[in-house]
Write a protein that holds these residues in place. Structure first.
Motif, PDB file in Angstrom:
ATOM      1  N   SER A   1       0.821  -1.214   0.000  1.00  0.00           N
ATOM      2  CA  SER A   1       0.000   0.000   0.000  1.00  0.00           C
ATOM      3  C   SER A   1       0.851   1.258   0.000  1.00  0.00           C
ATOM      4  CB  SER A   1      -0.910   0.022   1.238  1.00  0.00           C
ATOM      5  OG  SER A   1      -1.663   1.219   1.272  1.00  0.00           O
ATOM      6  N   LEU A   2       0.428   2.239  -0.799  1.00  0.00           N
ATOM      7  CA  LEU A   2       1.038   3.576  -0.782  1.00  0.00           C
ATOM      8  C   LEU A   2       0.109   4.578  -0.087  1.00  0.00           C
ATOM      9  CD1 LEU A   2       2.301   3.841  -4.504  1.00  0.00           C
ATOM     10  CD2 LEU A   2       3.430   2.763  -2.552  1.00  0.00           C
ATOM     11  N   LEU A   3      -0.978   4.083   0.487  1.00  0.00           N
ATOM     12  CA  LEU A   3      -1.985   4.966   1.079  1.00  0.00           C
ATOM     13  C   LEU A   3      -1.613   5.392   2.502  1.00  0.00           C
ATOM     14  CD1 LEU A   3      -4.846   6.289   1.102  1.00  0.00           C
ATOM     15  CD2 LEU A   3      -5.693   4.098   2.013  1.00  0.00           C
ATOM     16  N   CYS A   4      -1.724   6.681   2.748  1.00  0.00           N
ATOM     17  CA  CYS A   4      -1.583   7.243   4.094  1.00  0.00           C
ATOM     18  C   CYS A   4      -2.940   7.790   4.503  1.00  0.00           C
ATOM     19  CB  CYS A   4      -0.543   8.363   4.052  1.00  0.00           C
ATOM     20  SG  CYS A   4      -0.402   9.328   5.568  1.00  0.00           S
ATOM     21  N   VAL A   5      -3.420   7.422   5.672  1.00  0.00           N
ATOM     22  CA  VAL A   5      -4.671   8.008   6.145  1.00  0.00           C
ATOM     23  C   VAL A   5      -4.344   9.203   7.036  1.00  0.00           C
ATOM     24  CG1 VAL A   5      -6.719   7.657   7.590  1.00  0.00           C
ATOM     25  CG2 VAL A   5      -6.065   5.930   5.908  1.00  0.00           C
ATOM     26  N   GLY A   6      -4.842  10.363   6.618  1.00  0.00           N
ATOM     27  CA  GLY A   6      -4.627  11.595   7.371  1.00  0.00           C
ATOM     28  C   GLY A   6      -5.656  11.725   8.478  1.00  0.00           C
ATOM     29  N   LEU A   7      -5.191  11.975   9.699  1.00  0.00           N
ATOM     30  CA  LEU A   7      -6.084  12.048  10.858  1.00  0.00           C
ATOM     31  C   LEU A   7      -6.316  13.513  11.212  1.00  0.00           C
ATOM     32  CD1 LEU A   7      -4.322   9.107  12.708  1.00  0.00           C
ATOM     33  CD2 LEU A   7      -6.564   9.010  11.582  1.00  0.00           C
TER      34      LEU A   7
END
Lengths: 270, 270
Positions: free
Chosen positions: A16-22
């Motif tokens: 995965s290259l996905l970052c979840v921004g909080l």
């Protein structure tokens, strides 16, 4: 472990290259959480647990915690990520920038107080404003380069003698400031041509790419422009489209579905 | 009261262009305070009370509080200044800079949570990153322009087509971004030629000038270059040279002496 190694390992292991921004906006938290004194933490923790297997990183945005007087919840959240999901790096999105003696305090805040694995930093004040962060050699330092907002062009797109200001920042980062090998750059998804240019200047340097989802950046264009030679090199951030995919008691399941769909959409273009 | 009016009134009433910067480095606090849980607050409060009649503003630097997990002490300190020394504006030195939705949270942090009268902001992300602060029309927004550190030249001194980047920032601030009349600029004392240039571009806009004292800027040169037509227009900051003038139980008296001497040295050049 060094942030760059942890990131590379996570790109592979989670595929995965996905970052979840909080970015927990108090006005948008699900209604059933509103009464809880730790609503922000409860919300973010459920998002983290529901999306962890689909991400390479998490990126809490400190402004949302600071505005709500909830620094203690940010501390608890980062501790939770490290304890429950070891190996997932946490990028503290703070965009600090100040003279050396003050930058040393901000570095202390990000890396010691919060235990972040990487931090975002503003380059406007130049080399000595960045050095105190670089002294934490196992942490990542991600400089603003070409930001995703409309006003980003006001300065970043100015011609500084045969190149744009953002290209100069990329070149300084790649050629002069990266002695510790722990720099990355922020390049907005809304500008794929500039992502390609930054990739060309910086070799395999990790690029943090906000602006897909709510801000409208195109995933295929981002991948084509920005992936490194081995098909990684990107930390593609999505915040609102995942956090607020649902607004009821099932918000975490909705976020999980949105995160998995985004990861799949990204991987289809790698 | 509007920050700009409060500032102008304070310049006159205190007959002072001096701003005392509150950068409480834990390593430099007087020994007799070390054991106190509220050491930072106790130190800053005594400095404030000892120097208030010699200053136009106070400028707490948030990094020192954040690194020490002392946001509550910063809240108490600003409340103390407003209650005990009404009419003295507080500039929160935070140098924030982010996209609009996040900038709105930072503006909330500075103006609502801390009750600051003005805040410093980084211009690298352009107009829409500044607008959320401008919506608080009675507060001041002070943009980084030409900073006092050595690395400041890396970007700010680049030629962007007939002018330097810092000149472009000054021109944008004066001609395009100041619809609410609440902008100021940061220009380092170590660069009097650039102070003169920024004064020329911006008319009577207030300039926050760090870099005298520990950083070595020359007071006479700053005044000659930067005072406005009525002999004000400057917020001349000194932090370390005043805070750490003494290191014993008499630190506040030493700070008072240093602040008064600096104010006198400034007034001699007006």
């Amino acid at each position: 472990m060094h942030f760059m190694n942890a990131l590379a390992e996570r790109w592979q292991r989670a595929d995965s290259l996905l970052c979840v921004g909080l970015d927990p906006d108090p006005a948008r938290l699900p209604a059933h959480l509103h009464e809880r004194p730790d609503a922000i933490l409860a919300f973010c923790r459920d998002i983290v647990d529901a999306t962890a297997d689909a991400v390479c990183c998490f990126k809490p945005q400190i402004a949302y915690f600071a505005a709500a007087r909830a620094e203690d919840q940010l501390e608890d959240l980062i501790r939770h990520i490290h304890e429950r999901h070891p190996g997932i790096p946490v990028i503290l999105d703070a965009k600090r920038g100040d003279i050396g003696s003050t930058a040393a305090q901000y570095a202390r805040e990000a890396f010691r107080r919060y235990g972040a694995d990487a931090v975002t930093v503003n380059p406007y004040m130049g080399r000595d404003s960045i050095e105190p962060y670089l002294e934490y050699a196992d942490r990542g330092v991600i400089l603003l380069c070409r930001t995703s907002n409309a006003g980003g062009s006001d300065l970043q797109f100015l011609d500084v003698g045969g190149e744009k200001l953002y290209e100069r920042v990329a070149r300084l980062a790649a050629d002069e400031w990266n002695a510790s090998g722990n720099l990355g750059l922020v390049v907005g998804a809304t500008f794929p041509d500039e992502i390609a240019r930054v990739r060309q200047i910086t070799g395999d340097m990790p690029l943090l790419v906000p602006g897909i989802g709510a801000q409208g950046g195109d995933i295929a264009a981002v991948l084509a422009a920005g992936r490194s030679r081995d098909g990684t090199g990107l930390i593609i951030n999505s915040s609102r489209a995942i956090l607020y995919a649902g607004d009821g008691e099932d918000f975490a399941a909705a976020a999980r579905f949105a995160a998995q769909a985004t990861r799949t959409a990204i991987n289809r273009c790698r």
